[in-house]
Design a protein around this motif. Structure first.
Motif, PDB file in Angstrom:
ATOM      1  N   TYR A  27       0.838  -1.203   0.000  1.00 44.52           N
ATOM      2  CA  TYR A  27       0.000   0.000   0.000  1.00 44.52           C
ATOM      3  C   TYR A  27       0.877   1.260   0.000  1.00 44.52           C
ATOM      4  N   ALA A  28       1.915   1.261   0.837  1.00 47.82           N
ATOM      5  CA  ALA A  28       2.818   2.417   0.903  1.00 47.82           C
ATOM      6  C   ALA A  28       3.528   2.646  -0.426  1.00 47.82           C
ATOM      7  N   ALA A  29       3.753   1.562  -1.168  1.00 60.20           N
ATOM      8  CA  ALA A  29       4.435   1.665  -2.468  1.00 60.20           C
ATOM      9  C   ALA A  29       3.459   1.949  -3.604  1.00 60.20           C
ATOM     10  N   GLY A  30       2.185   2.076  -3.297  1.00 58.55           N
ATOM     11  CA  GLY A  30       1.186   2.349  -4.322  1.00 58.55           C
ATOM     12  C   GLY A  30       0.757   1.128  -5.108  1.00 58.55           C
ATOM     13  N   GLU A  31       1.077  -0.047  -4.605  1.00 60.76           N
ATOM     14  CA  GLU A  31       0.751  -1.284  -5.328  1.00 60.76           C
ATOM     15  C   GLU A  31      -0.600  -1.867  -4.912  1.00 60.76           C
ATOM     16  N   LEU A  32      -1.157  -1.375  -3.804  1.00 64.47           N
ATOM     17  CA  LEU A  32      -2.490  -1.775  -3.350  1.00 64.47           C
ATOM     18  C   LEU A  32      -3.309  -0.526  -3.078  1.00 64.47           C
ATOM     19  N   SER A  33      -4.605  -0.596  -3.354  1.00 59.10           N
ATOM     20  CA  SER A  33      -5.496   0.497  -2.987  1.00 59.10           C
ATOM     21  C   SER A  33      -5.804   0.402  -1.502  1.00 59.10           C
ATOM     22  N   GLN A  34      -6.350   1.473  -0.951  1.00 60.20           N
ATOM     23  CA  GLN A  34      -6.729   1.440   0.465  1.00 60.20           C
ATOM     24  C   GLN A  34      -7.774   0.358   0.725  1.00 60.20           C
ATOM     25  N   GLN A  35      -8.732   0.215  -0.184  1.00 62.44           N
ATOM     26  CA  GLN A  35      -9.764  -0.787   0.006  1.00 62.44           C
ATOM     27  C   GLN A  35      -9.184  -2.194  -0.044  1.00 62.44           C
ATOM     28  N   GLU A  36      -8.223  -2.420  -0.930  1.00 62.74           N
ATOM     29  CA  GLU A  36      -7.582  -3.732  -0.994  1.00 62.74           C
ATOM     30  C   GLU A  36      -6.822  -4.032   0.300  1.00 62.74           C
ATOM     31  N   LEU A  37      -6.160  -3.004   0.848  1.00 61.17           N
ATOM     32  CA  LEU A  37      -5.470  -3.168   2.120  1.00 61.17           C
ATOM     33  C   LEU A  37      -6.463  -3.502   3.230  1.00 61.17           C
ATOM     34  N   LEU A  38      -7.575  -2.767   3.280  1.00 61.76           N
ATOM     35  CA  LEU A  38      -8.567  -2.999   4.323  1.00 61.76           C
ATOM     36  C   LEU A  38      -9.197  -4.381   4.214  1.00 61.76           C
ATOM     37  N   THR A  39      -9.377  -4.869   2.996  1.00 57.05           N
ATOM     38  CA  THR A  39      -9.930  -6.216   2.817  1.00 57.05           C
ATOM     39  C   THR A  39      -9.005  -7.261   3.426  1.00 57.05           C
ATOM     40  N   ILE A  40      -7.701  -7.112   3.191  1.00 59.87           N
ATOM     41  CA  ILE A  40      -6.727  -8.026   3.781  1.00 59.87           C
ATOM     42  C   ILE A  40      -6.693  -7.871   5.296  1.00 59.87           C
ATOM     43  N   GLN A  41      -6.678  -6.615   5.753  1.00 59.98           N
ATOM     44  CA  GLN A  41      -6.663  -6.343   7.193  1.00 59.98           C
ATOM     45  C   GLN A  41      -7.876  -6.958   7.884  1.00 59.98           C
ATOM     46  N   ASP A  42      -9.052  -6.774   7.309  1.00 61.58           N
ATOM     47  CA  ASP A  42     -10.273  -7.300   7.922  1.00 61.58           C
ATOM     48  C   ASP A  42     -10.240  -8.818   8.050  1.00 61.58           C
ATOM     49  N   LYS A  43      -9.761  -9.473   7.020  1.00 61.54           N
ATOM     50  CA  LYS A  43      -9.673 -10.936   7.061  1.00 61.54           C
ATOM     51  C   LYS A  43      -8.761 -11.390   8.195  1.00 61.54           C
ATOM     52  N   LEU A  44      -7.649 -10.687   8.381  1.00 62.40           N
ATOM     53  CA  LEU A  44      -6.692 -11.053   9.422  1.00 62.40           C
ATOM     54  C   LEU A  44      -7.220 -10.705  10.812  1.00 62.40           C
ATOM     55  N   VAL A  45      -7.963  -9.610  10.923  1.00 61.80           N
ATOM     56  CA  VAL A  45      -8.597  -9.260  12.203  1.00 61.80           C
ATOM     57  C   VAL A  45      -9.618 -10.325  12.589  1.00 61.80           C
ATOM     58  N   PHE A  65      -4.271  -3.763  14.344  1.00 62.87           N
ATOM     59  CA  PHE A  65      -3.766  -4.098  13.008  1.00 62.87           C
ATOM     60  C   PHE A  65      -3.870  -2.925  12.025  1.00 62.87           C
ATOM     61  N   GLY A  66      -4.720  -1.970  12.306  1.00 54.83           N
ATOM     62  CA  GLY A  66      -4.901  -0.860  11.378  1.00 54.83           C
ATOM     63  C   GLY A  66      -3.960   0.302  11.597  1.00 54.83           C
ATOM     64  N   ARG A  67      -3.033   0.141  12.527  1.00 65.13           N
ATOM     65  CA  ARG A  67      -2.131   1.257  12.823  1.00 65.13           C
ATOM     66  C   ARG A  67      -0.677   0.816  12.823  1.00 65.13           C
ATOM     67  N   SER A  68       0.197   1.791  12.673  1.00 64.28           N
ATOM     68  CA  SER A  68       1.633   1.536  12.687  1.00 64.28           C
ATOM     69  C   SER A  68       2.215   1.711  14.084  1.00 64.28           C
ATOM     70  N   TRP A  69       1.738   2.753  14.786  1.00 63.98           N
ATOM     71  CA  TRP A  69       2.157   3.054  16.149  1.00 63.98           C
ATOM     72  C   TRP A  69       0.946   2.910  17.072  1.00 63.98           C
ATOM     73  N   TRP A  70       1.200   2.627  18.351  1.00 63.71           N
ATOM     74  CA  TRP A  70       0.087   2.506  19.292  1.00 63.71           C
ATOM     75  C   TRP A  70      -0.591   3.838  19.565  1.00 63.71           C
ATOM     76  N   HIS A  71       0.109   4.947  19.291  1.00 62.01           N
ATOM     77  CA  HIS A  71      -0.411   6.262  19.681  1.00 62.01           C
ATOM     78  C   HIS A  71      -0.456   7.279  18.549  1.00 62.01           C
ATOM     79  N   LEU A  72       0.575   7.314  17.700  1.00 63.92           N
ATOM     80  CA  LEU A  72       0.696   8.415  16.746  1.00 63.92           C
ATOM     81  C   LEU A  72      -0.391   8.396  15.675  1.00 63.92           C
ATOM     82  N   ASP A  73      -0.777   7.206  15.193  1.00 65.96           N
ATOM     83  CA  ASP A  73      -1.823   7.131  14.164  1.00 65.96           C
ATOM     84  C   ASP A  73      -3.118   7.759  14.662  1.00 65.96           C
ATOM     85  N   TYR A 117     -12.748   4.782  13.841  1.00 62.65           N
ATOM     86  CA  TYR A 117     -14.179   4.472  13.959  1.00 62.65           C
ATOM     87  C   TYR A 117     -14.538   3.314  13.030  1.00 62.65           C
ATOM     88  N   ARG A 118     -14.040   3.390  11.819  1.00 62.94           N
ATOM     89  CA  ARG A 118     -14.323   2.323  10.846  1.00 62.94           C
ATOM     90  C   ARG A 118     -13.771   0.984  11.338  1.00 62.94           C
TER      91      ARG A 118
END
Length: 373
Positions: A27-45, A65-73, A117-118
């Motif tokens: 996703y950071a490299a522009g190879e996945l859309s945000q929705q594609e990332l969220l689909t993978i994230q949701d499955k893993l959650v 799973f949706g954040r990089s840092w526990w606080h900064l995001d 929220y999402r």
């Protein structure tokens, strides 16, 4: 009024699966859309939640799973903050973090489009009846005189008190929004007290600096309690008091003695307290933290999340019994001292190791309290 109260609980974060790390990189490299990332994230959650329940937890998180840092995001998605790269990394013992930080760029307010929220709505949608989905966010104290985050406060507010009030209101509105989405358990994670413990010790012979630190502590109590005031009575509010957790290393050390009187003023229902090694000090401050509040529960982090080594059951039970000489056993619980991955890098153990840790906690809980909860 119903409050969440279990003797077996977990702080919140879990090791990020390899598939999630790969997807975030794509996703950071522009190879996945945000929705594609969220689909993978949701499955893993969803997979994570099933494992949490299988291991006996009655409270589940999304592993952060949706954040990089526990606080900064969380902070950079509030109105009034922006992310930036500071010069130095955070001063962990034996490990170097990334240099991301946040700073003010306006007045702080709740962001109705906050991505957390999402993530919570999805977690709630897959949580079965009888299980509670938990929200974890950083405490507002992470902004107050911490890591330059409040340096620009008077550029946007007429006074320091106006800033604290505005920060508290933003948090209040955010927590209320989570409640409106169905959250009944919100936890505010907090390394500020660990920072103050270290600073009080380092400056114990400096009256001027001690007075400055005492003011920070008082401002933290004021802001946190103002943020929590007036929230619905059936909302369980917890805090996790941490000394830092990054790649199995730490930031601060020292017992709770110098900050216990402030913690005892905070209007939380549950306190997760780090007690996994000698850095944490004795149980003596528990009495001031509990402060005679019969409704308050103290969760002792006597199991480490920093190492795969499993603690001795009898030794842990002996520690619980020691604490129970100060606080009623019914008001105690146990957990790991912190999550398994406060940042996406994670601690130095495996996913199999983290479940063994939770099974150990479940076993001890059954022996001590006669249940797995």
């Amino acid at each position: 009024m119903t409050k969440i109260k279990y003797h077996f609980d977990h702080v919140g974060s879990y090791l990020r699966p390899a598939d999630l790390k790969e997807a975030r990189e794509q996703y950071a490299a522009g190879e996945l859309s945000q929705q594609e990332l969220l689909t993978i994230q949701d499955k893993l959650v969803a997979n994570l939640v099933s494992h949490e329940i299988e291991n006996g937890l009655k409270v589940v998180s999304d592993g952060e799973f949706g954040r990089s840092w526990w606080h900064l995001d969380f902070l950079w998605n509030l109105n009034g903050f922006e992310a930036y790269q500071q010069k130095d990394s955070y001063k962990f013992h034996g490990a170097k973090t990334r240099t991301t930080n946040v700073r003010l760029n306006g007045k702080v307010t709740e962001n109705p489009q906050h991505p957390f929220y999402r993530d919570f709505e999805y977690l709630k949608s897959i949580t079965p009846n009888g299980i509670t989905p938990k929200v974890t966010i950083p405490s507002p104290s992470l902004v107050i005189e911490r890591d330059y985050r409040s340096d620009l406060a008077l550029d946007y507010y007429g006074s320091w008190t106006d800033f604290l009030d505005g920060l508290a209101q933003a948090y209040h509105d955010t927590i209320q929004h989570f409640y409106d989405l169905g959250a009944r358990y919100v936890q505010l994670d907090d390394t500020t007290w660990g920072y103050l413990i270290q600073q009080f010790e380092d400056h114990k012979n400096d009256p001027e600096e001690t007075a400055r630190l005492q003011k920070i502590a008082k401002d933290d109590v004021y802001t946190i309690n103002k943020a929590l005031a007036g929230l619905p009575e059936d909302l369980t509010l917890a805090t996790h008091i941490c000394r830092g957790n990054f790649k199995s290393t730490y930031l601060f050390e020292g017992g709770y003695d110098t900050v216990a009187k402030y913690l005892g003023q905070l209007n939380y229902d549950i306190f997760f307290l780090e007690y996994d090694d000698a850095r944490s000090g004795s149980f003596a401050p528990l009495t001031d933290i509990w402060n005679g509040r019969k409704q308050v529960q103290l969760i002792l982090g006597v199991i480490t999340s920093k190492s795969p080594v499993l603690e001795d059951v009898d030794q842990v039970i002996a520690r619980i019994q020691e604490a129970a000489r100060l606080i009623p056993l019914e008001n105690l619980g146990i957990s790991t001292q912190c999550g398994f991955a406060s940042t996406e890098e994670g601690n130095i153990l495996t996913e199999a190791d983290e479940w063994k840790k939770l099974q150990l906690i479940r076993t001890i809980t059954q022996k001590v309290w006669g249940d797995g909860e």
